[in-house]
Design a protein around this motif. Structure first.
Motif, mmCIF file in Angstrom:
data_model
loop_
_atom_site.group_PDB
_atom_site.id
_atom_site.type_symbol
_atom_site.label_atom_id
_atom_site.label_comp_id
_atom_site.label_asym_id
_atom_site.label_seq_id
_atom_site.Cartn_x
_atom_site.Cartn_y
_atom_site.Cartn_z
ATOM 1 N N ASP A 160 39.129 32.255 30.147
ATOM 2 C CA ASP A 160 38.253 31.306 30.736
ATOM 3 C C ASP A 160 37.780 31.948 32.102
ATOM 4 O O ASP A 160 36.656 31.885 32.481
ATOM 5 C CB ASP A 160 38.859 30.024 30.841
ATOM 6 N N VAL A 161 38.719 32.425 32.905
ATOM 7 C CA VAL A 161 38.417 32.948 34.137
ATOM 8 C C VAL A 161 37.447 34.155 33.883
ATOM 9 O O VAL A 161 36.310 34.237 34.695
ATOM 10 C CB VAL A 161 39.545 33.332 34.921
ATOM 11 N N LEU A 162 37.590 34.963 33.043
ATOM 12 C CA LEU A 162 36.821 36.247 32.601
ATOM 13 C C LEU A 162 35.601 35.820 32.216
ATOM 14 O O LEU A 162 34.639 36.357 32.491
ATOM 15 C CB LEU A 162 37.679 36.967 31.746
ATOM 16 N N GLY B 2 45.557 27.123 45.801
ATOM 17 C CA GLY B 2 44.431 27.929 46.304
ATOM 18 C C GLY B 2 44.186 29.550 46.092
ATOM 19 O O GLY B 2 43.607 30.024 46.555
ATOM 20 N N ALA B 3 45.377 30.123 45.382
ATOM 21 C CA ALA B 3 45.552 31.318 45.058
ATOM 22 C C ALA B 3 44.288 31.838 44.138
ATOM 23 O O ALA B 3 43.912 31.082 43.207
ATOM 24 C CB ALA B 3 46.844 31.706 44.224
ATOM 25 N N ARG B 4 43.779 32.824 44.550
ATOM 26 C CA ARG B 4 42.624 33.521 43.683
ATOM 27 C C ARG B 4 43.043 34.611 42.750
ATOM 28 O O ARG B 4 43.286 35.727 43.205
ATOM 29 C CB ARG B 4 41.600 34.182 44.762
ATOM 30 N N ILE B 5 43.224 34.201 41.462
ATOM 31 C CA ILE B 5 43.992 35.104 40.497
ATOM 32 C C ILE B 5 42.819 35.445 39.693
ATOM 33 O O ILE B 5 41.822 34.851 39.280
ATOM 34 C CB ILE B 5 44.946 34.300 39.907
ATOM 35 N N THR B 6 42.489 36.874 39.669
ATOM 36 C CA THR B 6 41.778 37.431 38.803
ATOM 37 C C THR B 6 42.294 38.423 37.690
ATOM 38 O O THR B 6 43.001 39.301 38.096
ATOM 39 C CB THR B 6 40.747 38.459 39.803
ATOM 40 N N PRO B 7 42.409 38.072 36.536
ATOM 41 C CA PRO B 7 43.139 38.791 35.509
ATOM 42 C C PRO B 7 42.220 40.018 35.195
ATOM 43 O O PRO B 7 41.010 39.982 35.344
ATOM 44 C CB PRO B 7 43.125 37.980 34.310
ATOM 45 N N ALA B 8 43.050 41.161 34.689
ATOM 46 C CA ALA B 8 42.345 42.380 34.146
ATOM 47 C C ALA B 8 41.700 41.871 32.762
ATOM 48 O O ALA B 8 42.103 40.927 31.933
ATOM 49 C CB ALA B 8 43.183 43.407 34.098
#
Length: 447
Positions: A152-154, A228-234
């Motif tokens: 979903d994030v990607l 509030g962490a900004r997690i960006t998965p590869a």
């Protein structure tokens, strides 16, 4: 140059205000997923946090302990007895005050318990295996939840990138409409249409920003990070499945999948637990060994036992129907567990078949959607030139831009559907852990 009417001037002011307000939004570009959190690390952190997976491991440990308890019934019980006391005895007609200090070793062994031990050991062994399979299913579902949140994030980052470009394009187009209106080559309707298109692009972009924040919040909580962490998965992908492999997974899922395997093992355990006959109607055979370790009795008795053994056969027939009713209860529970296993198999078969069909359709749509996006990009570029030359209307150009953005959204959603369908089909077929390189669950211990 034609002078604009007051309504057109107000429309121009609104367009400029929206343009300036949107500039801060478009400057916040999504973070590239190439340098994000790697997939193996994401899975490792997510599994360490997942409560369902931890609960399944503890249940597997408990089932292992239950099996050890049942197996221990096959072994004897050893003990030491120490007694110390005083008594008033009569030896040869004479009263004697005697003190006793005695210790002895005992060994008791239940040689036959009406087949109850055998049935219990077999049932608990099957329940232990079912708990292990349940742990595998819990781990696969946790991995699926992590994959869905990361996908979903990607997807939203990808769509947001296109939305940002779209917003920039709409802003440039609005500026062009304003310049044309000022030069006397535009109409008030075009100004209103440009302002409306700018509002539409801005609202759609803000909605995507909110959706991306919510998706990141979900992923952060699954990983045990602050809200509030900004997690960006590869970026990651599921193993590709051919049509034959997908069909094979869908076919074997009702039997080889962890959901049905666990239900089938529990049904077999319930069937084994009553045994071939009610244990209360069978005799029991016990062995009792005793050996004296020390003897300090004053005065000494006339006779003392150094050691003894005995074998006892007990046969009691319960009256009132309790034993038969207990067996009937176990048989009914076994039948209910078998019916539940059939229900799970049918549900898995239906879901696996549906996932395979959706996966096939989504994979077929991948090249089609790519061609559509490429074609619309060419058409939009040509339409911009045609609009500047006066050969195409503003409404047609904006409609083409909206079609291209909608096609890009469908493409991102379809790619996500392919990814999640592959993972789900592997999970239903019991091959997700092996496909992703997760350690096998040979026992209840955590990987």
């Amino acid at each position: 140059m034609r002078r604009l009417r007051p309504s057109a001037v107000r429309c121009l002011a609104l367009s400029l205000a929206l343009w300036g307000g949107a500039t801060g939004v478009t400057s916040a570009q999504p973070v590239s997923a190439a340098d994000g959190l790697p997939w193996p690390e994401l899975v490792s952190r997510g599994l360490a946090r997942d409560s369902q997976w931890r609960a399944a491991r503890e249940q597997a440990e408990a089932a292992e302990a239950q099996w050890v308890q049942a197996r221990s019934r096959l072994y004897p019980r050893a003990g030491v007895t120490v007694t110390r006391g005083q008594s008033s005895d009569v030896d040869l007609g004479q009263p004697v005050d005697r003190r006793r200090e005695r210790s002895e070793a005992t060994l008791r062994w239940n040689l036959f318990n009406g087949l109850a031990d055998k049935s219990l050991i077999e049932a608990t062994a099957l329940e232990r295996d079912a708990a292990r399979v349940e742990a595998q299913r819990a781990r696969d579902e946790a991995v699926e939840r992590l994959a869905e949140a990361a996908a979903d994030v990607l997807r939203l980052q990808r769509v947001l990138q296109r939305s940002s470009q779209r917003l920039d394009e709409v802003q440039r187009l609005s500026g062009l409409v304003v310049r044309q209106a000022q030069a006397g080559r535009g109409s008030e309707a075009d100004l209103q249409l440009a302002a409306s298109g700018l509002v539409n692009a801005r609202v759609a972009h803000d909605t995507l920003l909110a959706d991306l924040a919510a998706a990141r919040l979900k992923l952060a909580l699954l990983l045990g990070e602050p809200a509030g962490a900004r997690i960006t998965p590869a970026r990651f992908d599921a193993p590709r499945l051919s049509a034959d492999e997908a069909a094979r997974l869908a076919e074997q899922a009702p039997q080889a999948g962890p959901a049905h395997r666990a239900a089938a093992l529990r049904a077999e355990a319930a069937r084994r637990r009553p045994g071939p006959v009610a244990a209360d109607y069978l005799p029991k055979l016990d062995l009792d060994l005793r050996r004296r370790l020390s003897e300090n009795t004053r005065p000494l008795p006339t006779t003392t036992t150094q050691g003894s053994w005995s074998v006892g056969l007990t046969y009691e027939v319960p009256l009132g129907g309790e034993a038969g009713a207990r067996r009937d209860e176990a048989l009914h529970r076994a039948a209910a567990a078998a019916a539940e296993a059939e229900r799970v198999a049918l549900a898995v078969q239906v879901e696996a078949g549906g996932v395979r069909l959706r996966l096939a359709q989504a994979e077929e749509a991948v090249p089609l959607l790519q061609r559509q996006v490429d074609s619309l990009a060419v058409v939009v570029n040509a339409s911009e030139l045609q609009y500047e030359a006066g050969r195409r209307s503003l409404l047609q150009l904006m409609d083409l831009r909206d079609q291209r953005f909608a096609a890009e959204q469908r493409q991102a959603e379809n790619d996500q559907r392919v990814l999640l369908s592959r993972l789900r089909l592997l999970s239903l077929g019991g091959g997700l852990g092996a496909a992703l390189g997760l350690p096998p669950l040979d026992g209840p211990a955590a990987p």
